[in-house]
Design a protein around this motif. Structure first.
Motif, short mmCIF file in Angstrom:
data_model
loop_
_atom_site.label_atom_id
_atom_site.label_comp_id
_atom_site.label_asym_id
_atom_site.label_seq_id
_atom_site.Cartn_x
_atom_site.Cartn_y
_atom_site.Cartn_z
N MET A 64 -25.07 5.89 35.96
CA MET A 64 -24.86 5.33 34.62
C MET A 64 -23.54 4.58 34.55
O MET A 64 -23.44 3.52 33.92
N ASP A 65 -22.51 5.12 35.21
CA ASP A 65 -21.21 4.44 35.25
C ASP A 65 -21.36 3.07 35.91
O ASP A 65 -20.84 2.07 35.41
N ALA A 66 -22.07 3.04 37.04
CA ALA A 66 -22.23 1.77 37.77
C ALA A 66 -22.99 0.75 36.93
O ALA A 66 -22.64 -0.44 36.90
N LEU A 67 -24.03 1.19 36.23
CA LEU A 67 -24.82 0.27 35.41
C LEU A 67 -24.00 -0.22 34.22
O LEU A 67 -24.08 -1.40 33.83
N SER A 86 -29.16 -1.19 49.77
CA SER A 86 -29.43 -0.90 48.36
C SER A 86 -30.75 -0.16 48.21
O SER A 86 -31.62 -0.20 49.07
N MET A 87 -30.88 0.50 47.06
CA MET A 87 -32.09 1.26 46.77
C MET A 87 -32.48 1.07 45.31
O MET A 87 -31.60 1.06 44.43
N PRO A 88 -33.78 0.94 45.00
CA PRO A 88 -34.21 1.01 43.61
C PRO A 88 -34.10 2.45 43.12
O PRO A 88 -34.15 3.40 43.92
N TYR A 89 -33.97 2.63 41.82
CA TYR A 89 -33.67 3.96 41.31
C TYR A 89 -34.78 4.97 41.61
O TYR A 89 -34.52 6.15 41.84
N ARG A 90 -36.05 4.53 41.62
CA ARG A 90 -37.14 5.47 41.86
C ARG A 90 -37.07 6.07 43.27
O ARG A 90 -37.39 7.25 43.46
N SER A 91 -36.64 5.27 44.23
CA SER A 91 -36.50 5.80 45.59
C SER A 91 -35.40 6.84 45.66
O SER A 91 -35.46 7.79 46.44
N MET A 92 -34.37 6.67 44.83
CA MET A 92 -33.26 7.62 44.83
C MET A 92 -33.67 8.95 44.20
O MET A 92 -33.04 9.97 44.43
N TYR A 128 -21.11 4.47 43.21
CA TYR A 128 -22.23 3.55 43.33
C TYR A 128 -21.85 2.22 42.72
O TYR A 128 -21.12 2.16 41.73
N ALA A 129 -22.36 1.14 43.31
CA ALA A 129 -22.22 -0.19 42.74
C ALA A 129 -23.61 -0.66 42.32
O ALA A 129 -24.59 -0.45 43.03
N LEU A 174 -30.43 -2.76 41.36
CA LEU A 174 -30.36 -2.10 42.66
C LEU A 174 -29.02 -1.39 42.75
O LEU A 174 -28.00 -1.87 42.25
N PHE A 175 -29.01 -0.24 43.43
CA PHE A 175 -27.79 0.57 43.56
C PHE A 175 -27.42 0.67 45.04
O PHE A 175 -28.28 0.84 45.91
#
Length: 411
Positions: free
Chosen positions: A132-135, A112-118, A166-167, A158-159
């Motif tokens: 956005m779909d996953a969230l 998993s990754m936090p959004y800022r790292s992505m 993405y989940a 976390l994504f």
């Protein structure tokens, strides 16, 4: 107070005792930390190794730590995608005896990754739409379970990649509340918070130069509202279908499956203007359908076969006069399932000649027939009976399938 470790697994306290609880998290030595990307948090968070586990340790006051720990355990029991709670450590003190804040320990979500790292490299808008779909899916699942998040944001999520999509996983339940059912106002409040939080986070990325120039932060904040609304409507609406339009019901089930939801319950009520169909969606665990079908019918199948057969069984049961869920005098599901196997499943499969089946087992044959019925019914715009389906399948489909599968012999 003495140091106390409340854990879900008896093995975890012994592993956690090795960590330096007498030090504030900010002072933990580098040799015990794991260098993983961290998102923005109002609390100090560190990743560390405890035995073979990589854990996330969050420092906060005792009462909210215990509360969040219990909420995460509740979400785990409900099958909601969230980080796995391992322990709460209370009664911490430094070497001079001064008290330190308690900590919540969760298992690191692998991959998993936090959004800022992505967003370290500028993310394409299409990928952001998938986030956005996953969230939105995560928020819908939480609300269906009666959980009001209270702080839905990219930072608290976390994504993880999931088969090209993405989940999303909840990582912070501190502000949440679990209820038997949420009101419309509670859901709309959560959704409005999500819109404001996401727009703010994207504006922050825009200011740092990490946002694609074509992305409007405010519009993307609104997108989760639109996506959530479409999902919620699809999952909870009551539909009225004309009599004889079974394939409309099946179309609805397929849409729910494509969205990642399984229909755990399906209630059909007869009315003067058709059939009122109410779906109660529920995310179920792996192998759920196999176990349920085996328990009800004795048929041992693959998971996808079981899902398909169970949908047909449940639809058939709803047409039976002695089917009345909740009525102690009505026929039990096991009795109806036995009748379905005897009167529907077996006669239908036996109608397909053995010499044409090839290596397909009974469950696969029946699954193929259900798929063909769906196709014929959609084409005709009315339900096609199984007898007609079998006849057309044997005459037009099986010969072509066998010709494709059988090897060409040399002359």
């Amino acid at each position: 107070m003495a140091l106390q470790i409340s854990a879900t697994n008896p093995e975890h306290p012994a592993l956690l005792l090795e960590l330096p609880w007498h030090l504030p998290l900010e002072e933990w030595p580098e040799e015990i930390l794991v260098p993983l990307p961290r998102g923005i948090s109002r609390h100090v968070v560190r990743y560390a190794r405890a035995g073979d586990e990589v854990i996330a340790v969050k420092e906060l006051a005792e009462r909210p730590a215990l509360r969040e720990y219990e909420l995460l355990r509740d979400l785990d029991r409900l099958g909601i995608p969230a980080v796995d709670p391992l322990a709460v450590v209370t009664g911490r003190a430094d070497d001079g005896g001064a008290p330190l804040e308690s900590v919540l320990v969760t298992r690191h979500l692998g991959g998993s990754m936090p959004y800022r790292s992505m967003f370290e490299t500028t993310m394409r808008p299409a990928t952001m739409h998938r986030l956005m779909d996953a969230l939105a899916v995560l928020l819908v699942r939480l609300h269906l379970a009666g959980f009001a998040w209270g702080d839905c944001s990219l930072s608290n999520t976390l994504f993880r990649r999931d088969a090209g999509a993405y989940a999303a996983y909840l990582v912070d339940a501190e502000t949440g509340d679990l209820h038997p059912q949420l009101s419309t106002g509670q859901r709309e409040y959560d959704l409005d918070l999500a819109r404001v939080n996401i727009s703010g986070e994207l504006l922050d990325l825009e200011a740092s130069g990490a946002l694609h120039p074509s992305v409007d932060p405010v519009e993307f904040g609104m997108e989760i509202c639109a996506r959530y609304g479409a999902l919620w409507q699809e999952l909870t609406r009551t539909s009225v279908y004309p009599a004889g339009k079974y394939h409309y019901i099946e179309r609805r089930i397929r849409r729910l499956n494509e969205l990642g939801f399984d229909v755990a319950e399906m209630q059909i009520e007869h009315s003067s203007n058709g059939h009122t169909v109410t779906f109660v969606p529920k995310v179920v665990d792996a192998g759920h359908h196999q176990r349920q079908l085996l328990r009800l019918t004795g048929l041992d199948t693959e998971e996808n076969q079981a899902r398909r057969l169970l949908s047909d069984l449940e639809s058939w049961m709803a047409t039976q006069d002695d089917y009345a869920p909740g009525d102690p005098l009505a026929a039990r599901p096991e009795v109806l399932a036995h009748r379905w196997v005897r009167d529907v499943f077996r006669p239908t499969v036996r109608a397909v000649p053995l010499e044409l089946r090839g290596s397909m087992d009974s469950a696969e044959i029946y699954h193929e027939l259900l798929e063909h019925r769906w196709y014929l019914s959609e084409h005709a715009q009315h339900d096609i009976g199984l007898d007609t389906v079998v006849e057309d399948y044997v005459r037009n489909i099986l010969p072509k399938a066998r010709a494709t599968l059988e090897p060409t012999l040399p002359e």
